[in-house]
Motif scaffolding. Structure first.
Motif, PDB file in Angstrom:
ATOM      1  N   MET A 145      30.809  37.286  19.557  1.00 39.24           N
ATOM      2  CA  MET A 145      31.178  38.429  18.950  1.00 39.24           C
ATOM      3  C   MET A 145      30.922  39.416  20.336  1.00 39.24           C
ATOM      4  O   MET A 145      31.855  40.443  20.326  1.00 39.24           O
ATOM      5  CB  MET A 145      29.810  38.738  18.099  1.00 39.24           C
ATOM      6  CG  MET A 145      29.954  38.699  16.730  1.00 39.24           C
ATOM      7  SD  MET A 145      31.333  39.818  16.111  1.00 39.24           S
ATOM      8  CE  MET A 145      32.600  38.667  16.081  1.00 39.24           C
ATOM      9  N   LYS A 191      21.647  23.831  10.750  1.00 35.35           N
ATOM     10  CA  LYS A 191      23.067  23.979  10.110  1.00 35.35           C
ATOM     11  C   LYS A 191      23.242  22.821   8.914  1.00 35.35           C
ATOM     12  O   LYS A 191      24.159  23.239   8.257  1.00 35.35           O
ATOM     13  CB  LYS A 191      24.098  23.900  11.136  1.00 35.35           C
ATOM     14  CG  LYS A 191      24.237  24.780  12.347  1.00 35.35           C
ATOM     15  CD  LYS A 191      24.652  26.124  11.987  1.00 35.35           C
ATOM     16  CE  LYS A 191      24.585  27.032  12.919  1.00 35.35           C
ATOM     17  NZ  LYS A 191      24.745  28.673  12.735  1.00 35.35           N
ATOM     18  N   GLY A 228      26.692  34.744   9.586  1.00 40.78           N
ATOM     19  CA  GLY A 228      27.834  33.372   9.329  1.00 40.78           C
ATOM     20  C   GLY A 228      29.020  33.763   9.726  1.00 40.78           C
ATOM     21  O   GLY A 228      30.112  33.701   8.962  1.00 40.78           O
TER      22      GLY A 228
HETATM   23  O1  GMT Z   1      23.278  29.792  15.333  1.00 46.90           O
HETATM   24  C1  GMT Z   1      24.328  29.998  15.818  1.00 46.90           C
HETATM   25  O2  GMT Z   1      25.332  29.374  15.294  1.00 46.90           O
HETATM   26  C2  GMT Z   1      24.279  30.730  17.001  1.00 46.90           C
HETATM   27  C3  GMT Z   1      23.837  32.107  17.053  1.00 46.90           C
HETATM   28  C4  GMT Z   1      24.217  32.839  18.263  1.00 46.90           C
HETATM   29  O3  GMT Z   1      23.440  34.023  18.303  1.00 46.90           O
HETATM   30  O4  GMT Z   1      24.869  32.589  19.012  1.00 46.90           O
HETATM   31  O5  GMT Z   1      24.295  32.875  15.717  1.00 46.90           O
HETATM   32  C5  GMT Z   1      23.866  33.806  15.377  1.00 46.90           C
HETATM   33  O6  GMT Z   1      24.662  34.872  15.528  1.00 46.90           O
HETATM   34  C6  GMT Z   1      25.943  34.962  14.765  1.00 46.90           C
HETATM   35  C7  GMT Z   1      26.820  36.274  15.548  1.00 46.90           C
HETATM   36  O7  GMT Z   1      26.010  37.356  15.058  1.00 46.90           O
HETATM   37  C8  GMT Z   1      25.813  34.965  13.394  1.00 46.90           C
HETATM   38  O8  GMT Z   1      27.023  34.802  12.794  1.00 46.90           O
HETATM   39  C9  GMT Z   1      25.069  33.578  13.041  1.00 46.90           C
HETATM   40  O9  GMT Z   1      24.618  33.746  11.602  1.00 46.90           O
HETATM   41  C10 GMT Z   1      23.469  33.549  13.773  1.00 46.90           C
HETATM   42  N1  GMT Z   1      22.743  32.175  13.657  1.00 46.90           N
HETATM   43  C11 GMT Z   1      21.746  32.311  12.714  1.00 46.90           C
HETATM   44  O10 GMT Z   1      21.170  33.034  12.133  1.00 46.90           O
HETATM   45  C12 GMT Z   1      21.314  30.871  12.671  1.00 46.90           C
END
Ligand code: GMT
Length: 380
Positions: free
Chosen positions: A17, A211, A285
């Protein structure tokens, strides 16, 4: 505007992101400086408005854990001063919000003020941040940021439930770039994976316990008993060996392909019929959103922010965490008839458009302006 972006340069959603946001800002004419220990995977091509500052620390025998935080703070100070940044936008609170606070204080001692925006991504609050080992520092650093955003309403709520938060947290949803993620014709590729027209089910993640990738395989086993199908597992992580074992025990090795980490994930999503995300916890997600942008319906758990992304009965279905029977039933309901699948595909795309980069990027730009206009020098 001159913006410093700090993130994890990994395949995780927060780094993805942050990188996509930086690239979008650069295309809009902002000057973007990425500050991190490695070039993020999605930062591939040269762009005139994008700069990359690698943080490298000293390896010294005394250090069992090299002091990355100190090296990062020093780099932030340096880049803010010499690139004349207007603000720092840090992604993932740990340790970035804390390090940014330190950098801000050092700069202030030199007569330079830079506001800090922290974006909370999920496990920095729900898993790691709320852990007693980190909580006081995370809480302090969030409260000391000049602006704080969360990627879903669910994460905003979790943050105010877990911590004593003394400031507003703005929800700015994650986004998807349709110039990259869209359904394209990859017929030759589809034929290689599913030569007999089998349905293609996809899961992507970092294969961590939360996951619940074993649930993906359980769901697939049930679907595969009823309709010809293939499962693509994209990514890698600590659970990979156990998952391979599970497939062998279930005698599914010919139907399940472990593809490892992939950069061109959009090419796999372009041939998918269904995406499965049974996570125990998920602030947003992002992988599900990217699938929806490629017109792929989603079978997911109802954890965290997933209900804000995946609309039950329209873009896919939500089930209780661990209820693989329900997930398989829902998957079969979508996959059994072409016209039902087509309806879910269309709804998935329509919902994904709400999270178009073109919709969300201006929200970040407006928030930057707001924080710049309202931030005052904090002396404490
Ligand atoms: O859990 C992951 O897959 C990685 C994690 C990260 O910070 O890199 O993901 C979190 O951030 C993403 C982007 O904002 C969200 O889409 C994921 O839902 C979030 N993961 C969790 O909350 C477990």
């Amino acid at each position: 505007m001159r913006i410093g972006i700090v993130c994890y340069p990994t395949y995780g959603g927060s780094g993805v992101m942050a990188t996509e946001l930086g690239l979008g800002l650069a295309r809009n004419g902002h000057q973007v400086h990425f500050i991190t220990y490695r070039r993020p995977p999605r930062l591939l091509a040269f762009h005139e408005n994008v700069y990359f500052h690698e943080v490298s620390g000293e390896d010294y025998p005394l250090f069992e854990y090299p002091p990355y935080d100190t090296a990062l703070a020093s780099k932030m100070v340096d880049v803010v001063k010499f690139e004349n940044l207007d603000l720092l936008h840090v992604h993932y609170a740990i340790p970035h919000a804390t390090v940014a606070y330190i950098a801000k204080k050092i700069l202030l001692s030199q007569g330079r003020y830079v506001p800090v925006i922290t974006t909370l991504h999920g496990t920095d609050i729900t898993l790691v941040g709320s852990n007693k080992a980190f909580a006081p520092v995370v809480e302090f650093s969030i409260n000391k940021s000049d602006g704080v955003t969360a990627v879903s309403e669910s994460l905003r709520k979790d943050t105010v439930d877990y911590f004593r938060i003394q400031r507003d947290i703005r929800v700015i949803y994650n986004f998807v770039d349709f110039s990259r993620f869209s359904k394209s014709n990859k017929d030759h590729f589809k034929k290689a994976i599913a030569p007999n027209g089998e349905r293609i089910i996809v899961h992507t993640s970092n294969f961590r316990k939360l996951k619940r990738v074993e649930d993906v395989i359980e769901v697939f086993r049930r679907v595969h008993e009823r309709i010809p199908s293939k499962l693509l597992l994209v990514g890698d992580g600590p659970e990979r060996y156990n998952l391979e074992e599970l497939c062998r025990r279930m005698d599914l090795c010919h139907e399940v392909r472990f593809l490892g980490k992939q950069d061109a994930i959009e090419e796999l999503l372009a041939i998918a019929d269904l995406f499965v995300m049974p996570s125990e916890s998920e602030s947003f997600g992002l992988a599900a959103l990217e699938a929806m942008a490629c017109e792929v319906p989603v079978i997911s758990s109802n954890a965290g922010g997933l209900p804000e992304v995946n609309i039950h009965g329209r873009t896919g279905f939500l089930s209780e965490v661990g209820n693989v029977e329900d997930m398989a039933r829902n998957a079969l309901a979508i996959l059994s008839h072409d016209d039902t699948l087509a309806k879910f595909r269309a709804e998935a795309l329509a919902q994904a458009k709400r999270f178009d980069l073109k919709v969300i990027l201006p929200q970040y730009e407006a928030y930057y302006e707001e924080v710049l206009a309202s931030s005052t020098v904090q002396i404490d």
